[in-house]
Scaffold this motif. Structure first.
Motif, PDB file in Angstrom:
ATOM      1  N   GLY A 275      17.660  21.626  28.497  1.00 30.08           N
ATOM      2  CA  GLY A 275      17.867  22.071  27.128  1.00 30.08           C
ATOM      3  C   GLY A 275      18.769  21.132  26.346  1.00 30.08           C
ATOM      4  O   GLY A 275      18.581  20.917  25.143  1.00 30.08           O
TER       5      GLY A 275
ATOM      6  N   ARG B  85      16.700  17.871  25.706  1.00 29.93           N
ATOM      7  CA  ARG B  85      15.659  18.148  24.712  1.00 29.93           C
ATOM      8  C   ARG B  85      16.220  18.156  23.299  1.00 29.93           C
ATOM      9  O   ARG B  85      15.550  17.753  22.352  1.00 29.93           O
ATOM     10  CB  ARG B  85      15.020  19.495  25.033  1.00 29.93           C
ATOM     11  CG  ARG B  85      13.790  19.848  24.212  1.00 29.93           C
ATOM     12  CD  ARG B  85      13.280  21.234  24.595  1.00 29.93           C
ATOM     13  NE  ARG B  85      13.239  21.399  26.044  1.00 29.93           N
ATOM     14  CZ  ARG B  85      13.827  22.396  26.707  1.00 29.93           C
ATOM     15  NH1 ARG B  85      14.528  23.321  26.060  1.00 29.93           N
ATOM     16  NH2 ARG B  85      13.719  22.468  28.023  1.00 29.93           N
ATOM     17  N   ARG B  86      17.466  18.606  23.157  1.00 29.09           N
ATOM     18  CA  ARG B  86      18.085  18.719  21.836  1.00 29.09           C
ATOM     19  C   ARG B  86      18.851  17.460  21.440  1.00 29.09           C
ATOM     20  O   ARG B  86      19.568  17.461  20.436  1.00 29.09           O
ATOM     21  CB  ARG B  86      19.026  19.923  21.807  1.00 29.09           C
ATOM     22  CG  ARG B  86      18.320  21.266  21.870  1.00 29.09           C
ATOM     23  CD  ARG B  86      19.357  22.378  22.007  1.00 29.09           C
ATOM     24  NE  ARG B  86      18.807  23.727  21.908  1.00 29.09           N
ATOM     25  CZ  ARG B  86      18.296  24.414  22.912  1.00 29.09           C
ATOM     26  NH1 ARG B  86      18.229  23.846  24.137  1.00 29.09           N
ATOM     27  NH2 ARG B  86      17.838  25.630  22.736  1.00 29.09           N
TER      28      ARG B  86
ATOM     29  N   THR C  89      22.485  17.546  12.967  1.00 27.34           N
ATOM     30  CA  THR C  89      21.915  16.411  13.695  1.00 27.34           C
ATOM     31  C   THR C  89      22.955  15.348  14.035  1.00 27.34           C
ATOM     32  O   THR C  89      22.609  14.310  14.602  1.00 27.34           O
ATOM     33  CB  THR C  89      20.791  15.768  12.865  1.00 27.34           C
ATOM     34  OG1 THR C  89      21.326  15.334  11.604  1.00 27.34           O
ATOM     35  CG2 THR C  89      19.667  16.758  12.611  1.00 27.34           C
TER      36      THR C  89
ATOM     37  N   ARG D  32      22.994  22.453  17.303  1.00 31.20           N
ATOM     38  CA  ARG D  32      21.687  21.817  17.133  1.00 31.20           C
ATOM     39  C   ARG D  32      20.668  22.797  16.535  1.00 31.20           C
ATOM     40  O   ARG D  32      19.908  22.452  15.632  1.00 31.20           O
ATOM     41  CB  ARG D  32      21.172  21.282  18.458  1.00 31.20           C
ATOM     42  CG  ARG D  32      21.731  19.945  18.846  1.00 31.20           C
ATOM     43  CD  ARG D  32      21.167  18.828  17.952  1.00 31.20           C
ATOM     44  NE  ARG D  32      21.620  17.526  18.426  1.00 31.20           N
ATOM     45  CZ  ARG D  32      22.643  16.848  17.906  1.00 31.20           C
ATOM     46  NH1 ARG D  32      23.345  17.366  16.904  1.00 31.20           N
ATOM     47  NH2 ARG D  32      22.966  15.666  18.387  1.00 31.20           N
ATOM     48  N   ASP D  33      20.654  24.008  17.044  1.00 30.86           N
ATOM     49  CA  ASP D  33      19.661  24.978  16.594  1.00 30.86           C
ATOM     50  C   ASP D  33      19.905  25.408  15.150  1.00 30.86           C
ATOM     51  O   ASP D  33      19.004  25.929  14.492  1.00 30.86           O
ATOM     52  CB  ASP D  33      19.642  26.193  17.521  1.00 30.86           C
ATOM     53  CG  ASP D  33      19.169  25.835  18.934  1.00 30.86           C
ATOM     54  OD1 ASP D  33      18.676  24.701  19.131  1.00 30.86           O
ATOM     55  OD2 ASP D  33      19.313  26.681  19.838  1.00 30.86           O
ATOM     56  N   ALA D  34      21.122  25.179  14.643  1.00 32.60           N
ATOM     57  CA  ALA D  34      21.428  25.466  13.241  1.00 32.60           C
ATOM     58  C   ALA D  34      21.093  24.294  12.330  1.00 32.60           C
ATOM     59  O   ALA D  34      21.312  24.371  11.117  1.00 32.60           O
ATOM     60  CB  ALA D  34      22.905  25.828  13.090  1.00 32.60           C
ATOM     61  N   GLY D  35      20.595  23.207  12.913  1.00 33.67           N
ATOM     62  CA  GLY D  35      20.146  22.086  12.095  1.00 33.67           C
ATOM     63  C   GLY D  35      21.109  20.931  11.977  1.00 33.67           C
ATOM     64  O   GLY D  35      20.825  19.962  11.253  1.00 33.67           O
TER      65      GLY D  35
ATOM     66  N   ASP E  94      21.543  24.346  32.192  1.00 27.40           N
ATOM     67  CA  ASP E  94      20.339  23.981  31.442  1.00 27.40           C
ATOM     68  C   ASP E  94      20.438  22.549  30.915  1.00 27.40           C
ATOM     69  O   ASP E  94      20.496  22.312  29.701  1.00 27.40           O
ATOM     70  CB  ASP E  94      20.121  24.969  30.301  1.00 27.40           C
ATOM     71  CG  ASP E  94      18.801  24.744  29.567  1.00 27.40           C
ATOM     72  OD1 ASP E  94      17.980  23.937  30.046  1.00 27.40           O
ATOM     73  OD2 ASP E  94      18.611  25.368  28.497  1.00 27.40           O
TER      74      ASP E  94
ATOM     75  N   PHE F 296      24.189  24.020  21.806  1.00 21.41           N
ATOM     76  CA  PHE F 296      22.885  24.546  21.397  1.00 21.41           C
ATOM     77  C   PHE F 296      22.967  25.204  20.024  1.00 21.41           C
ATOM     78  O   PHE F 296      22.073  25.053  19.186  1.00 21.41           O
ATOM     79  CB  PHE F 296      22.373  25.559  22.417  1.00 21.41           C
ATOM     80  CG  PHE F 296      22.016  24.984  23.766  1.00 21.41           C
ATOM     81  CD1 PHE F 296      21.918  23.606  23.957  1.00 21.41           C
ATOM     82  CD2 PHE F 296      21.775  25.819  24.840  1.00 21.41           C
ATOM     83  CE1 PHE F 296      21.579  23.078  25.198  1.00 21.41           C
ATOM     84  CE2 PHE F 296      21.440  25.307  26.087  1.00 21.41           C
ATOM     85  CZ  PHE F 296      21.347  23.927  26.267  1.00 21.41           C
ATOM     86  N   ALA F 297      24.037  25.958  19.791  1.00 17.65           N
ATOM     87  CA  ALA F 297      24.189  26.642  18.500  1.00 17.65           C
ATOM     88  C   ALA F 297      24.252  25.635  17.353  1.00 17.65           C
ATOM     89  O   ALA F 297      23.661  25.861  16.285  1.00 17.65           O
ATOM     90  CB  ALA F 297      25.442  27.511  18.518  1.00 17.65           C
TER      91      ALA F 297
END
Length: 381
Positions: free
Chosen positions: A87, A90-91, A71, A66-69, A84, A63-64
């Motif tokens: 989650g 979704r990512r 790809t 992906r959430d930092a951009g 999760d 998650f960290a």
């Protein structure tokens, strides 16, 4: 105490690993905060240097990223019931599955998200840890096919872990490869069409070309530490982490003076000692007592006495002119410096543990590789 992270060395090591497996994609394994080196900065450097995949153990790490951009194709492989999964789906993160229950939870999450989950089936070819073993592999393959037909999941990978890849001549290496490709054939006969087959960790990437397949997954080698220390070859890798500290106090002690708790070290002559404000709370192994190697005042020495929670002592010798504020090197890669492997040998462990055990109190100073601005700099983390 602080850790200097050389991103030019990480980029160099990624290129070395790509050259070792020229027909395979490279998954940079950045689990455990990139083996203690810093998750996000290291992941970005690895991708810039040519890694086409990223790999982590836990959902939070994925998650960290992906959430930092980031790809880049990304695999995470450890999960428990109720995690999760939605989650992850979704990512657009790939998931590993070793048992039918995992596939069922992934499929449920995919249906809820209205997406198709990307799955790597894991086979246990003899490690006896994660993965489907023996007849359970056939069950896993049978279980996934209806979920693929439904569109809930897609098998994009099949993978495994070696038990003895760090022992180049061990017979299990070839045996596990044979079992792996047999398992791939079973899945393909059932209708699975994986994009990537991957079984090579750092050691196999460096010394077992027959295991390279479509994708290799180097971890420790990317950080410049050899996974096969018994082989007299550094493979051209460059250690990326150097750990240093400053002396907080320097003083003279007489012969016969015990040092630190339990007086595990006693001076054999009048000498100068230095206090280093770092201890086992920072990741210095407690069993480095009297053996943890250091470069202090221009010479190789070792920790003197018991490793405490927040401090250790070094015997600098009777003629030392060191003073408070002088830099001591615990390990690094420059000539004369102790290495993480030296610490591993001294404390009966592996270099992986030495670098990953550094605590959160130890700041990471990121020495940047050449980037878009063409300059080198430093940033803390």
């Amino acid at each position: 105490m602080w850790a200097e992270i050389d991103h030019a060395a990480i980029a160099h090591n990624v290129r070395v690993l790509r050259e070792r497996a020229p027909q395979s994609d490279v998954m940079a394994v950045v689990k455990a905060d990139a083996y203690g080196h810093g998750l996000l900065p290291v992941a970005r450097t690895a991708v810039a240097a040519g890694a086409s995949w990223l790999g982590v153990a836990q959902f939070g790490e994925a998650f960290a990223l992906r959430d930092a951009g980031l790809t880049t194709p990304l695999l995470t492989w450890l999960s428990v019931p109720g995690a999760d999964f939605a989650g992850v789906v979704r990512r657009d993160i790939d998931l590993s599955a070793s048992a039918p229950w995992v596939l069922d939870e992934i499929a449920a999450a995919a249906r809820a998200e209205g997406r198709t989950a990307r799955v790597h089936l894991k086979v246990d070819t003899g490690l006896g840890r994660g993965g489907a073993f023996g007849a359970a592999w056939d069950d896993l393959v049978r279980h996934v096919r209806p979920l693929e037909a439904e569109g809930a999941v897609r098998v994009v990978g099949i993978w495994q872990h070696f038990a003895h890849a760090d022992a180049p001549e061990h017979p299990t290496v070839l045996a596990q490869q044979e079992r792996f490709f047999e398992a791939v054939a079973i899945a393909e006969r059932a209708g699975c069409r994986p994009e990537v087959r991957h079984l090579a960790n750092s050691a196999a990437t460096l010394v077992h070309p027959s295991a390279h397949a479509d994708l290799v997954r180097p971890g420790i080698a990317m950080y410049g530490l050899t996974p096969v220390p018994q082989v007299d070859d550094d493979f051209g890798l460059r250690p990326a982490m150097t750990v240093r500290a400053r002396l907080a106090l320097v003083k003279r002690l007489p012969a016969g003076q015990g040092i630190s708790y339990g007086h595990a070290y006693v001076t054999d002559a009048d000498t100068v000692v230095g206090l280093i404000p770092a201890g086992y709370a920072d990741g210095i192994p407690r069993n480095a007592t009297n053996v943890g190697p250091l470069l202090a005042d221009g010479r190789r020495t070792a920790i003197a006495g018991r490793v405490c929670m927040d401090q250790v002592v070094v015997d600098l010798g009777p003629t030392s002119t060191a003073g408070a504020g002088d830099v001591v090197t615990l390990f690094g890669g420059a000539p004369g410096e102790p290495t993480a492997q030296d610490w591993a040998d001294a404390t009966d462990t592996i270099s992986y543990e030495i670098v990953t055990r550094l605590g959160p109190r130890v700041p990471r100073l990121h020495l940047r590789a050449e980037g878009a601005d063409g300059a080198e700099g430093a940033e803390g983390a």
